[in-house]
Motif scaffolding. Structure first.
Motif, PDB file in Angstrom:
ATOM      1  N   PHE A 444      54.475  28.973  35.998  1.00 28.31           N
ATOM      2  CA  PHE A 444      54.980  28.408  35.091  1.00 28.31           C
ATOM      3  C   PHE A 444      56.247  29.581  34.566  1.00 28.31           C
ATOM      4  CE2 PHE A 444      51.561  29.387  33.025  1.00 28.31           C
ATOM      5  CZ  PHE A 444      51.762  30.109  31.940  1.00 28.31           C
ATOM      6  N   PHE A 445      57.455  28.639  33.856  1.00 32.12           N
ATOM      7  CA  PHE A 445      58.050  29.371  32.864  1.00 32.12           C
ATOM      8  C   PHE A 445      58.555  28.933  31.589  1.00 32.12           C
ATOM      9  CE2 PHE A 445      59.720  28.928  37.108  1.00 32.12           C
ATOM     10  CZ  PHE A 445      59.522  30.565  37.454  1.00 32.12           C
ATOM     11  N   LYS A 446      58.295  29.742  30.815  1.00 32.43           N
ATOM     12  CA  LYS A 446      58.715  29.051  29.297  1.00 32.43           C
ATOM     13  C   LYS A 446      59.588  29.902  27.843  1.00 32.43           C
ATOM     14  CE  LYS A 446      54.672  29.936  27.329  1.00 32.43           C
ATOM     15  NZ  LYS A 446      53.313  29.386  26.653  1.00 32.43           N
ATOM     16  N   ASP A 447      60.240  29.043  27.202  1.00 31.38           N
ATOM     17  CA  ASP A 447      61.723  29.886  26.484  1.00 31.38           C
ATOM     18  C   ASP A 447      61.032  30.920  25.680  1.00 31.38           C
ATOM     19  OD1 ASP A 447      60.643  28.301  24.681  1.00 31.38           O
ATOM     20  OD2 ASP A 447      62.654  27.129  25.234  1.00 31.38           O
ATOM     21  N   ILE A 448      62.280  31.781  24.426  1.00 32.94           N
ATOM     22  CA  ILE A 448      61.101  32.482  23.705  1.00 32.94           C
ATOM     23  C   ILE A 448      60.667  31.168  22.258  1.00 32.94           C
ATOM     24  CG2 ILE A 448      62.625  32.259  22.121  1.00 32.94           C
ATOM     25  CD1 ILE A 448      62.467  35.065  21.973  1.00 32.94           C
ATOM     26  N   ASP A 449      60.774  29.498  22.945  1.00 27.67           N
ATOM     27  CA  ASP A 449      60.051  29.200  21.740  1.00 27.67           C
ATOM     28  C   ASP A 449      58.748  28.771  22.410  1.00 27.67           C
ATOM     29  OD1 ASP A 449      61.248  29.409  19.968  1.00 27.67           O
ATOM     30  OD2 ASP A 449      62.853  28.146  20.774  1.00 27.67           O
ATOM     31  N   SER A 450      58.305  29.243  23.215  1.00 28.83           N
ATOM     32  CA  SER A 450      57.026  28.426  23.906  1.00 28.83           C
ATOM     33  C   SER A 450      56.876  26.818  24.945  1.00 28.83           C
ATOM     34  CB  SER A 450      55.628  28.732  22.943  1.00 28.83           C
ATOM     35  OG  SER A 450      55.267  29.979  22.659  1.00 28.83           O
ATOM     36  N   LYS A 521      50.185  36.603  32.201  1.00 24.61           N
ATOM     37  CA  LYS A 521      51.979  36.275  31.689  1.00 24.61           C
ATOM     38  C   LYS A 521      52.329  37.610  31.050  1.00 24.61           C
ATOM     39  CE  LYS A 521      50.419  33.324  28.207  1.00 24.61           C
ATOM     40  NZ  LYS A 521      50.087  33.144  26.728  1.00 24.61           N
ATOM     41  N   THR A 522      53.509  37.033  31.838  1.00 21.62           N
ATOM     42  CA  THR A 522      53.932  38.460  31.279  1.00 21.62           C
ATOM     43  C   THR A 522      56.101  37.983  30.652  1.00 21.62           C
ATOM     44  OG1 THR A 522      55.802  40.810  32.117  1.00 21.62           O
ATOM     45  CG2 THR A 522      55.313  38.168  33.471  1.00 21.62           C
ATOM     46  N   LEU A 523      56.395  38.619  29.953  1.00 22.55           N
ATOM     47  CA  LEU A 523      58.069  38.365  29.427  1.00 22.55           C
ATOM     48  C   LEU A 523      59.199  39.170  30.513  1.00 22.55           C
ATOM     49  CD1 LEU A 523      57.292  40.257  26.169  1.00 22.55           C
ATOM     50  CD2 LEU A 523      57.379  38.002  26.078  1.00 22.55           C
ATOM     51  N   TYR A 524      60.342  37.971  30.632  1.00 20.18           N
ATOM     52  CA  TYR A 524      61.234  38.531  30.636  1.00 20.18           C
ATOM     53  C   TYR A 524      62.640  38.404  30.384  1.00 20.18           C
ATOM     54  CZ  TYR A 524      62.568  32.695  31.479  1.00 20.18           C
ATOM     55  OH  TYR A 524      63.341  32.196  30.917  1.00 20.18           O
ATOM     56  N   PHE A 525      63.543  39.594  30.789  1.00 20.50           N
ATOM     57  CA  PHE A 525      64.727  39.360  29.714  1.00 20.50           C
ATOM     58  C   PHE A 525      66.433  39.234  30.227  1.00 20.50           C
ATOM     59  CE2 PHE A 525      60.763  41.963  28.907  1.00 20.50           C
ATOM     60  CZ  PHE A 525      60.739  42.625  28.213  1.00 20.50           C
ATOM     61  N   ASP A 526      67.269  39.701  29.660  1.00 23.34           N
ATOM     62  CA  ASP A 526      68.234  39.515  29.684  1.00 23.34           C
ATOM     63  C   ASP A 526      68.976  41.139  30.630  1.00 23.34           C
ATOM     64  OD1 ASP A 526      69.064  41.131  28.154  1.00 23.34           O
ATOM     65  OD2 ASP A 526      69.901  39.022  27.017  1.00 23.34           O
ATOM     66  N   ALA A 527      70.616  41.015  30.729  1.00 21.34           N
ATOM     67  CA  ALA A 527      70.865  42.328  30.547  1.00 21.34           C
ATOM     68  C   ALA A 527      71.006  43.161  29.688  1.00 21.34           C
ATOM     69  CB  ALA A 527      72.263  42.195  31.423  1.00 21.34           C
ATOM     70  N   ASN A 528      70.751  42.495  28.653  1.00 20.10           N
ATOM     71  CA  ASN A 528      70.892  43.568  27.521  1.00 20.10           C
ATOM     72  C   ASN A 528      69.444  43.612  27.044  1.00 20.10           C
ATOM     73  OD1 ASN A 528      73.805  43.150  27.485  1.00 20.10           O
ATOM     74  ND2 ASN A 528      73.729  41.430  26.619  1.00 20.10           N
ATOM     75  N   GLY A 529      68.173  43.260  27.669  1.00 23.39           N
ATOM     76  CA  GLY A 529      67.196  43.734  26.751  1.00 23.39           C
ATOM     77  C   GLY A 529      66.374  42.864  26.309  1.00 23.39           C
ATOM     78  N   ASN A 530      67.167  41.574  26.223  1.00 27.16           N
ATOM     79  CA  ASN A 530      66.086  40.849  25.002  1.00 27.16           C
ATOM     80  C   ASN A 530      65.338  39.874  25.452  1.00 27.16           C
ATOM     81  OD1 ASN A 530      68.723  41.253  22.754  1.00 27.16           O
ATOM     82  ND2 ASN A 530      70.263  41.072  23.764  1.00 27.16           N
ATOM     83  N   VAL A 531      65.289  39.578  24.912  1.00 27.88           N
ATOM     84  CA  VAL A 531      63.382  37.994  25.435  1.00 27.88           C
ATOM     85  C   VAL A 531      63.744  37.419  25.848  1.00 27.88           C
ATOM     86  CG1 VAL A 531      61.426  37.354  25.540  1.00 27.88           C
ATOM     87  CG2 VAL A 531      61.416  39.439  24.862  1.00 27.88           C
ATOM     88  N   LEU A 532      63.465  36.810  27.084  1.00 27.53           N
ATOM     89  CA  LEU A 532      64.310  35.258  27.617  1.00 27.53           C
ATOM     90  C   LEU A 532      63.356  33.946  27.053  1.00 27.53           C
ATOM     91  CD1 LEU A 532      66.731  36.072  30.584  1.00 27.53           C
ATOM     92  CD2 LEU A 532      67.407  35.558  27.939  1.00 27.53           C
ATOM     93  N   GLY A 533      62.151  34.659  27.667  1.00 27.28           N
ATOM     94  CA  GLY A 533      60.497  33.683  28.099  1.00 27.28           C
ATOM     95  C   GLY A 533      59.284  34.053  28.898  1.00 27.28           C
ATOM     96  N   PHE A 534      59.062  33.045  28.679  1.00 29.29           N
ATOM     97  CA  PHE A 534      57.722  34.080  30.056  1.00 29.29           C
ATOM     98  C   PHE A 534      56.910  33.583  30.599  1.00 29.29           C
ATOM     99  CE2 PHE A 534      57.198  33.103  25.033  1.00 29.29           C
ATOM    100  CZ  PHE A 534      56.326  33.603  24.478  1.00 29.29           C
ATOM    101  N   ILE A 535      56.194  34.385  32.017  1.00 24.78           N
ATOM    102  CA  ILE A 535      57.071  33.828  32.738  1.00 24.78           C
ATOM    103  C   ILE A 535      55.196  33.882  32.774  1.00 24.78           C
ATOM    104  CG2 ILE A 535      56.739  34.531  35.752  1.00 24.78           C
ATOM    105  CD1 ILE A 535      59.294  35.707  34.857  1.00 24.78           C
ATOM    106  N   GLY A 536      54.485  32.609  33.429  1.00 23.35           N
ATOM    107  CA  GLY A 536      52.908  32.981  33.650  1.00 23.35           C
ATOM    108  C   GLY A 536      52.845  32.247  35.320  1.00 23.35           C
TER     109      GLY A 536
END
Length: 929
Positions: A444-450, A521-536
């Motif tokens: 599953f995929f979640k954004d930064i607001d879960s 579960k782990t975090l995934y980031f954009d090219a600039n290192g900003n957190v985009l959300g969660f991957i589980g």
């Protein structure tokens, strides 16, 4: 993401101020062509008008001259006639007299004047008087009673003259005492007789016609004849020839012969006297000259200018002339102008029509080019508009011009590159999606607001939501409050620590069953290192393998149908090309003159074996076609089952030996009984089924044994073919009896085959009233069973003993109708040792002609597929010519009822290609006359 652009399918949006290329291509050539046509038309009209004016002026100048030349020609022609008459007096007199005499006789006969006529009608007398105006020719008409019916007024006195007076005028009598005829008078005069004249007689309906020519003055007679002829000449506008003498007497005036010449000089017409003086002056210029004067028109209305040409006859002192009123030239000149104007209008009309047609042609051509250009532009516009939402390449076959074709190639190259990049991207995305979906774990995929933004198939199934419904859902929408709080706390900690989280827990599915999941579960980031959300990722540890197998089976089942379709074409290509390769290859090797005899025999054997293999493939295809059409027929007859199995045992034992399968044993199981088993069935189809099953068993069995046989079960015969081969999975067993089906693709590559044999066998068994099934285990072998109704033979057929036949047909003649030279040469080779004489017909018509020409033909071998006339058409005509002549059809047609069609057409037998020598010889021996 769907495009928001919307375009009309067939519209071309033209910006303001811009012109359409297709319209320009149409309008400009049309304008240029129209201007060119009208310019040419204007040039043509102006040039023709100028030419018309020139021709008109030329006509005004030349036409009067032409008319003057015409006057001169007329007078010189008349002068030639006068000079001829003066130098040939007697022939001229004879010709003139003959015409007058014949005219008289015709008048009398036409008016039905007979010997009983007492008096001539007035109209006949008037007609005769108009003919005989010459003072030297006289005519008398006397009836059978001697009464004088007519006499020319300037001849003998009508009241005193009679028949005898006429006869006494001249004593021209021949040696028989008869008066001379018309045809005799000239010779008499030439002899010096008749200086006073000639009497001629002619009988007609007992009516005597006497003519008298006064020959005392032949010159005067000739002149009178000439004047009479000239007075009858008329030209255009009733113009005439006038004749005057040098001393001023008018012999012919206004086209009328003056019996009493008019004296011009002593007359009262001063104008005539002035004209005569001009005439005398004109003859001083040889051969004549023109004069102009005023003269009254024939209608006497008024005087007008007249032009005449005058010439002289010095010997006779005559003036000859003819003229034309200048006012008469104007209508002719106007007529010529009208003709010229009409010709100009016709040419102008033709040019107009031609230019209109040319404009139409140019219109249609430019319209056609414009339409093609417009269609190409629309094609490019549609392509460019749809490029944002679709990746359809341009159809280059619809592009009509080289430039557009180059653009189309460039566009297609761009699309192909775009397609390649998009395909690569789509492939990667699809690969990633399918990888994720294929993983049995819950992803599953979640954004930064879960909030959930997606998940794989397993997660959606677990959550009971679709891919669209899952978007925007929170933990509380999917799980219990306690679980949701736990998951949210975990997310907060991960955002603080930026580290992954792993837990193991029991997960309850929507249907209530529970599984143990290992969740990462782990975090995934954009090219600039900003957190985009969660991957589980949650892995079902307990059912991982079962899920994987289920996915594989589902995939294989979905692909099975497509694989069978494509595999059949590949199999057929392989199965047909394999024996063809052997046939062509070994045939090439046989051309080696130094080939070892043993090798040659081996190559021939391999060619024959490959040909039989190819024939079996073709027969399978034909059989499956018959099955599809519902035309596969079963022909029941007496069948010796034991003998059939024994023959198959020998055949396949030999095949096994050739295949070098020495570790394999073939057995046949035949029940012990007093006599062979006889039943009513189709022996050929039974043999075909057993051959298919044994061929498969031999193909898939490398060692062990193959056993086949039968047993009697009540009213059925139970056949079985058992092998110790590779075996078949239970899931694949039912597919084997479908068309083109085999175990798998590796089997096809290793063992070959079309996949038709078992499908054909199943249909044959069902048509024969039986059933077929199989028992098999992978690695242990297979057993194919089938049953057939057992129908006993009440009266067994006693086979006749085989008699050794001698095929010697010396003195016999066979006609072979075959359009393929190779087939004819093959049959010629088959029949060479029989000493039979052969005739070859390349088409149906030639076969008919040979039967007509060669009565010694004893038999005909007729191919059905022939040019000009088919075999069936030739058979019908030959049956009319020689009804007793045996005809055997041989053809490559293998469809149902082909034999029946041949027999119905008049053939005594039927052979199917390819033909074996022993079959051909036996058939010919059976029917040879």
């Amino acid at each position: 993401m769907k495009s928001t652009l919307h375009y009309k399918e067939n519209s071309v949006d033209t910006p303001l101020g811009k012109r359409s290329l297709s319209r320009i291509i149409f309008v400009i050539p049309m304008l240029v062509a129209t201007m060119a046509c009208f310019s040419f038309l204007l040039y043509y009209v102006v040039s023709e008008l100028i030419q018309y004016q020139q021709d008109n002026e030329k006509l005004k100048k030349e036409f009067p001259l032409q008319q003057r030349h015409e006057l001169k020609y007329r007078i010189l022609t008349a002068k030639d006639y006068v000079e001829f008459a003066s130098t040939h007096q007697l022939p001229s007199i004879k010709s003139y007299f003959d015409k007058r005499f014949d005219n008289t006789r015709s008048i009398l006969e036409r008016n039905e004047i007979s010997s009983q006529t007492a008096q001539l009608p007035v109209r006949v007398i008037d007609t005769l008087l108009r003919i005989y105006t010459n003072s030297k020719i006289h005519i008398a008409v006397i009836n059978s009673q001697g009464s004088l019916l007519f006499l020319t007024p300037h001849g003998i006195d009508n009241e005193k003259a009679d028949k005898n007076d006429w006869k006494e005028m001249n004593s021209i009598i021949d040696k028989n005492g008869k008066y001379a005829t018309v045809n005799e008078w000239y010779s008499v005069v030439q002899a010096g007789q008749g200086s006073k004249g000639v009497i001629c007689t002619k009988a007609g309906k007992e009516l005597e016609l006497f003519a008298y020519i006064d020959m005392k003055d032949s010159l005067q007679l000739t002149q009178e004849l000439v004047l009479d002829s000239l007075s009858k000449i008329r030209y255009e506008n009733n113009e005439y020839v006038f004749v005057n003498t040098f001393d001023g007497h008018s012999l012919i005036s206004k086209g009328v012969l003056n019996l009493v010449p008019k004296n011009i000089i002593n007359g009262t017409d001063t104008n005539w006297q002035k004209v005569f003086a001009d005439e005398l002056n004109s003859i001083k210029h040889a051969p004549g000259d023109y004069i102009s004067y005023n003269w009254k028109k024939d209608d006497g209305s008024s005087y007008s200018e007249k032009v005449s040409y005058i010439s002289s006859i010095p010997e006779w002192k005559w003036l000859l002339g003819t003229g034309m009123h200048t006012t008469d030239i104007e209508p002719v000149l106007q007529s010529r102008k009208d003709e010229l104007r009409s010709s100009l209008l016709q040419e102008f009309t033709k040019i107009i029509v031609f230019l209109i047609l040319l404009l139409f042609v140019i219109y249609f051509i430019t319209r056609w080019i414009s339409n093609l250009t417009s269609s190409n532009i629309k094609l490019f516009v549609k392509f460019l508009k749809n490029a944002a939402i679709s990746l359809q390449p341009l159809d280059e076959s619809k592009v009509h011009f080289k430039e557009f074709h180059v653009l189309a190639k460039a566009a297609n190259h761009m699309i192909s590159e775009r397609d390649r990049i998009a395909s690569d991207l789509a492939t990667e995305q699809s690969r990633l999606k399918y990888i994720i979906d294929a993983i049995p774990d819950l992803i599953f995929f979640k954004d930064i607001d879960s909030l959930f933004v997606g998940g794989n198939r397993a997660f959606l199934k677990y959550a009971g939501r679709s891919s669209e419904d899952i978007k925007g859902c929170s933990e509380y929408d999917l799980f219990t409050k306690a679980n949701a709080d736990t998951y949210l706390d975990s997310d907060k900690r991960m955002l603080q620590s930026l580290e992954a989280s792993r837990t193991t827990e029991w997960v309850t599915y929507s249907d209530g069953h529970k599984v143990l999941c290992d969740t990462l579960k782990t975090l995934y980031f954009d090219a600039n290192g900003n957190v985009l959300g969660f991957i589980g990722i949650s892995r079902d540890i307990t059912e991982m393998e079962e899920t994987r197998q289920r996915l594989i089976m589902a995939k294989e089942k979905a692909e099975e149908s497509d694989r069978l379709k494509t595999a059949f074409l590949a199999n057929m290509s392989h199965e047909i090309r394999t024996p063809m390769n052997a046939i062509i290859g070994f045939s090439d090797l046989l051309s080696d003159d130094f080939l070892d005899p043993a090798d040659r025999e081996d190559y021939v054997s391999k060619i024959k074996l490959s040909g039989e293999s190819l024939m079996n493939i073709i027969n399978d295809i034909i059989d499956i076609a018959k099955i599809e059409a519902g035309q596969l027929k079963i022909s029941d007859s007496e069948c010796n089952v034991d003998q059939l199995l024994a023959d198959l045992f020998g055949t396949f034992t030999e095949i096994k030996s050739r295949s070098n399968k020495n570790a394999l044993e073939i057995k046949v199981s035949i029940p012990q009984k007093e006599s062979p088993l006889l039943t009513i069935t189709d022996p050929l189809r039974l043999q075909q089924v057993l051959t298919n099953l044994l061929s498969n068993a031999l193909k898939f069995t490398e060692f062990g044994e193959i056993e086949f046989g039968y047993k009697i079960e009540e009213n059925n015969l139970h056949f079985a073919v058992k092998d110790t081969g590779i075996g078949i999975l239970r899931s694949k067993q039912q597919l084997l009896f479908q068309r083109f089906s085999q175990v798998d693709s590796s089997t096809t590559r290793k063992y070959g085959g079309t996949g038709l044999g078992l499908a054909i066998s199943r249909n044959i068994i069902e048509l024969m009233g039986g059933t077929i099934w199989l028992e098999s285990e992978p690695g242990q072998g297979s057993t194919f069973h089938f049953t057939l109704p057992y129908r006993k033979v009440l009266q067994p057929h006693v086979q006749e003993p085989v008699v050794e036949r001698s095929y010697q047909w010396k003195g016999k003649t066979i006609l072979i109708a075959e359009d393929m030279d190779q087939n004819y040469l093959l049959m010629e080779a088959m029949l060479k040792f029989t000493d039979v004489s052969l005739l070859h017909a390349c088409n149906g018509q030639q076969a008919i002609d040979l039967v007509n020409e060669e009565p010694g033909i004893n038999l005909v071998l007729m191919d059905i597929q022939l040019p000009i006339k088919t075999g069936y058409e030739a058979i019908q005509e030959i049956r009319v010519i020689r009804p007793e002549l045996p005809i055997i059809s041989f053809t490559a047609f293998a469809l149902p009822r082909e034999r029946e069609k041949s027999i119905e057409a008049g053939c005594v037998d039927y052979l199917n290609k390819p033909i074996k020598p022993e079959v051909l010889l036996s058939c010919i021996q059976k029917h040879m006359l």
